[in-house]
Design a protein around this motif. Structure first.
Motif, PDB file in Angstrom:
ATOM      1  N   ARG A 175       0.836  -1.213   0.000  1.00 41.19           N
ATOM      2  CA  ARG A 175       0.000   0.000   0.000  1.00 41.19           C
ATOM      3  C   ARG A 175       0.869   1.261   0.000  1.00 41.19           C
ATOM      4  O   ARG A 175       0.512   2.281  -0.596  1.00 41.19           O
ATOM      5  N   GLY A 176       1.989   1.189   0.684  1.00 49.35           N
ATOM      6  CA  GLY A 176       2.912   2.319   0.665  1.00 49.35           C
ATOM      7  C   GLY A 176       3.445   2.583  -0.740  1.00 49.35           C
ATOM      8  O   GLY A 176       3.587   3.740  -1.142  1.00 49.35           O
ATOM      9  N   ARG A 177       3.762   1.527  -1.471  1.00 46.65           N
ATOM     10  CA  ARG A 177       4.223   1.690  -2.854  1.00 46.65           C
ATOM     11  C   ARG A 177       3.138   2.345  -3.695  1.00 46.65           C
ATOM     12  O   ARG A 177       3.412   3.232  -4.513  1.00 46.65           O
ATOM     13  N   ALA A 178       1.891   1.892  -3.498  1.00 43.37           N
ATOM     14  CA  ALA A 178       0.781   2.470  -4.266  1.00 43.37           C
ATOM     15  C   ALA A 178       0.586   3.940  -3.913  1.00 43.37           C
ATOM     16  O   ALA A 178       0.375   4.782  -4.793  1.00 43.37           O
ATOM     17  N   ARG A 179       0.644   4.269  -2.631  1.00 37.94           N
ATOM     18  CA  ARG A 179       0.471   5.667  -2.230  1.00 37.94           C
ATOM     19  C   ARG A 179       1.545   6.554  -2.833  1.00 37.94           C
ATOM     20  O   ARG A 179       1.277   7.683  -3.264  1.00 37.94           O
ATOM     21  N   GLU A 180       2.778   6.060  -2.859  1.00 37.41           N
ATOM     22  CA  GLU A 180       3.864   6.841  -3.426  1.00 37.41           C
ATOM     23  C   GLU A 180       3.653   7.048  -4.921  1.00 37.41           C
ATOM     24  O   GLU A 180       3.888   8.143  -5.449  1.00 37.41           O
ATOM     25  N   ARG A 181       3.204   6.027  -5.606  1.00 39.40           N
ATOM     26  CA  ARG A 181       2.953   6.127  -7.043  1.00 39.40           C
ATOM     27  C   ARG A 181       1.809   7.101  -7.335  1.00 39.40           C
ATOM     28  O   ARG A 181       1.821   7.799  -8.348  1.00 39.40           O
ATOM     29  N   LEU A 182       0.836   7.147  -6.442  1.00 37.78           N
ATOM     30  CA  LEU A 182      -0.356   7.970  -6.666  1.00 37.78           C
ATOM     31  C   LEU A 182      -0.253   9.340  -6.022  1.00 37.78           C
ATOM     32  O   LEU A 182      -1.233  10.081  -6.012  1.00 37.78           O
ATOM     33  N   ARG A 183       0.926   9.672  -5.500  1.00 39.21           N
ATOM     34  CA  ARG A 183       1.108  10.989  -4.889  1.00 39.21           C
ATOM     35  C   ARG A 183       0.809  12.080  -5.915  1.00 39.21           C
ATOM     36  O   ARG A 183       1.275  12.039  -7.047  1.00 39.21           O
ATOM     37  N   GLY A 184       0.011  13.055  -5.523  1.00 40.66           N
ATOM     38  CA  GLY A 184      -0.358  14.139  -6.435  1.00 40.66           C
ATOM     39  C   GLY A 184      -1.602  13.850  -7.247  1.00 40.66           C
ATOM     40  O   GLY A 184      -2.026  14.701  -8.048  1.00 40.66           O
ATOM     41  N   THR A 185      -2.213  12.684  -7.079  1.00 42.84           N
ATOM     42  CA  THR A 185      -3.457  12.341  -7.766  1.00 42.84           C
ATOM     43  C   THR A 185      -4.594  12.327  -6.744  1.00 42.84           C
ATOM     44  O   THR A 185      -4.355  12.313  -5.531  1.00 42.84           O
ATOM     45  N   PRO A 186      -5.833  12.293  -7.196  1.00 42.59           N
ATOM     46  CA  PRO A 186      -6.956  12.237  -6.242  1.00 42.59           C
ATOM     47  C   PRO A 186      -7.221  10.844  -5.687  1.00 42.59           C
ATOM     48  O   PRO A 186      -8.188  10.659  -4.949  1.00 42.59           O
ATOM     49  N   TRP A 187      -6.370   9.863  -6.017  1.00 46.87           N
ATOM     50  CA  TRP A 187      -6.618   8.481  -5.603  1.00 46.87           C
ATOM     51  C   TRP A 187      -5.598   8.021  -4.573  1.00 46.87           C
ATOM     52  O   TRP A 187      -4.498   8.541  -4.492  1.00 46.87           O
ATOM     53  N   ARG A 188      -5.970   7.000  -3.814  1.00 45.32           N
ATOM     54  CA  ARG A 188      -5.090   6.451  -2.775  1.00 45.32           C
ATOM     55  C   ARG A 188      -4.765   4.983  -2.993  1.00 45.32           C
ATOM     56  O   ARG A 188      -3.741   4.498  -2.516  1.00 45.32           O
ATOM     57  N   THR A 189      -5.654   4.250  -3.658  1.00 41.81           N
ATOM     58  CA  THR A 189      -5.472   2.810  -3.825  1.00 41.81           C
ATOM     59  C   THR A 189      -5.670   2.417  -5.282  1.00 41.81           C
ATOM     60  O   THR A 189      -6.297   3.146  -6.064  1.00 41.81           O
ATOM     61  N   ASN A 190      -5.171   1.239  -5.638  1.00 37.85           N
ATOM     62  CA  ASN A 190      -5.333   0.750  -7.001  1.00 37.85           C
ATOM     63  C   ASN A 190      -6.798   0.557  -7.368  1.00 37.85           C
ATOM     64  O   ASN A 190      -7.186   0.709  -8.532  1.00 37.85           O
ATOM     65  N   ALA A 191      -7.613   0.211  -6.388  1.00 40.88           N
ATOM     66  CA  ALA A 191      -9.030  -0.056  -6.652  1.00 40.88           C
ATOM     67  C   ALA A 191      -9.763   1.170  -7.182  1.00 40.88           C
ATOM     68  O   ALA A 191     -10.797   1.043  -7.840  1.00 40.88           O
TER      69      ALA A 191
END
Length: 263
Positions: A175-191
């Motif tokens: 989940r930490g990897r996903a959050r880092e990838r999605l930093r600056g977007t309106p999303w938090r998770t892959n779902a």
């Protein structure tokens, strides 16, 4: 993968107030609202739905539920929100949750056991039973697992599986990897990710989607299903510590989406 629900203190207080005032009850009607929130008369409180947001919901013996109830789940599973239309207008409520459906292989539950007892259901009864989980609903279910009972050897020898703490730690890292990838977007998770964003993020590695594209062309997978497969593939890659999903991750996501026996 779900984590702790990130609800503002004001929203959390709103939910607690609804519980204290009796707005939230354990019994739920067919339209998914507690008694007293009849459609067209009373406006349900937002706090009621905040109690559902970011949580896990399980329906055991899912085919035994009313088809009306099951079909009502399609909208929140797709969009993460529930839209209620009343005489005074329409209201949107947060309803992003993880749904777990469990079903027997047949009405009597014995057609796939090793207990030596014969199933009393006809082929038609089995198909009718599982058909209550409609195609449009199952199209929104990402992981389908066929579970069999333990054998005598399993019971005698047992097995040391991973502890919950080990698995939870691995999920937290993913989940930490996903959050880092999605930093600056309106999303938090892959779902939460839209399909086009997922495809664009692959860049030159889109060739890994070959099996998915072929299934879509052959009618074996809907576009919605293709997007959901890609979300699961990203999650598998996050769990294994990779920056992008590869062909093996896509194959795993497709395998996890494969349904078990349907009578």
């Amino acid at each position: 993968m779900l984590g702790a629900c990130e609800v503002s203190p004001a929203s959390a207080g709103e939910a607690r107030q609804d519980v204290a005032s009796g707005c939230v009850r354990s019994k739920v009607t067919q339209v998914g609202l507690p008694p007293g929130h009849a459609p067209g008369r009373l406006q349900p409180s937002r706090g009621l739905f905040l109690l559902v947001e970011c949580q896990s919901r399980s329906l055991d013996e899912a085919p035994e539920f009313s088809p009306r109830v099951l079909q009502t789940l399609r909208q929140p599973l797709e969009s993460g929100e529930l839209v209620l239309h009343r005489s005074g207008g329409a209201a949107r409520y947060p309803a992003r949750f993880q749904l777990v459906l469990a079903a027997n292989p047949c009405p009597c539950g014995m057609s796939d056991t090793r207990a030596g007892q014969d199933c009393t259901c006809t082929v038609t009864a089995r198909r009718r039973y599982l058909a209550r989980l409609s195609g449009p609903l199952l199209d929104r279910v990402d992981l389908r697992v066929h579970v069999t009972g333990p054998s005598r050897a399993d019971r005698l020898l047992g097995g040391a599986g991973e502890s919950t703490r080990v698995v939870a730690d691995r999920v937290a890292v993913a989940r930490g990897r996903a959050r880092e990838r999605l930093r600056g977007t309106p999303w938090r998770t892959n779902a939460e990710l839209p399909g086009p964003w997922l495809h664009d993020r692959l860049g030159k590695e889109r060739a890994v989607l070959g099996p998915v594209e072929r299934l879509v062309d052959d009618g074996g997978l809907s576009l919605r299903g293709a997007h959901r497969v890609l979300r699961v593939a990203w999650t598998v890659a996050d769990l294994d510590g990779r920056d992008l999903p590869g062909r093996a991750d896509v194959d795993t996501a497709l395998a996890l989406r494969s349904a078990g026996p349907r009578g």
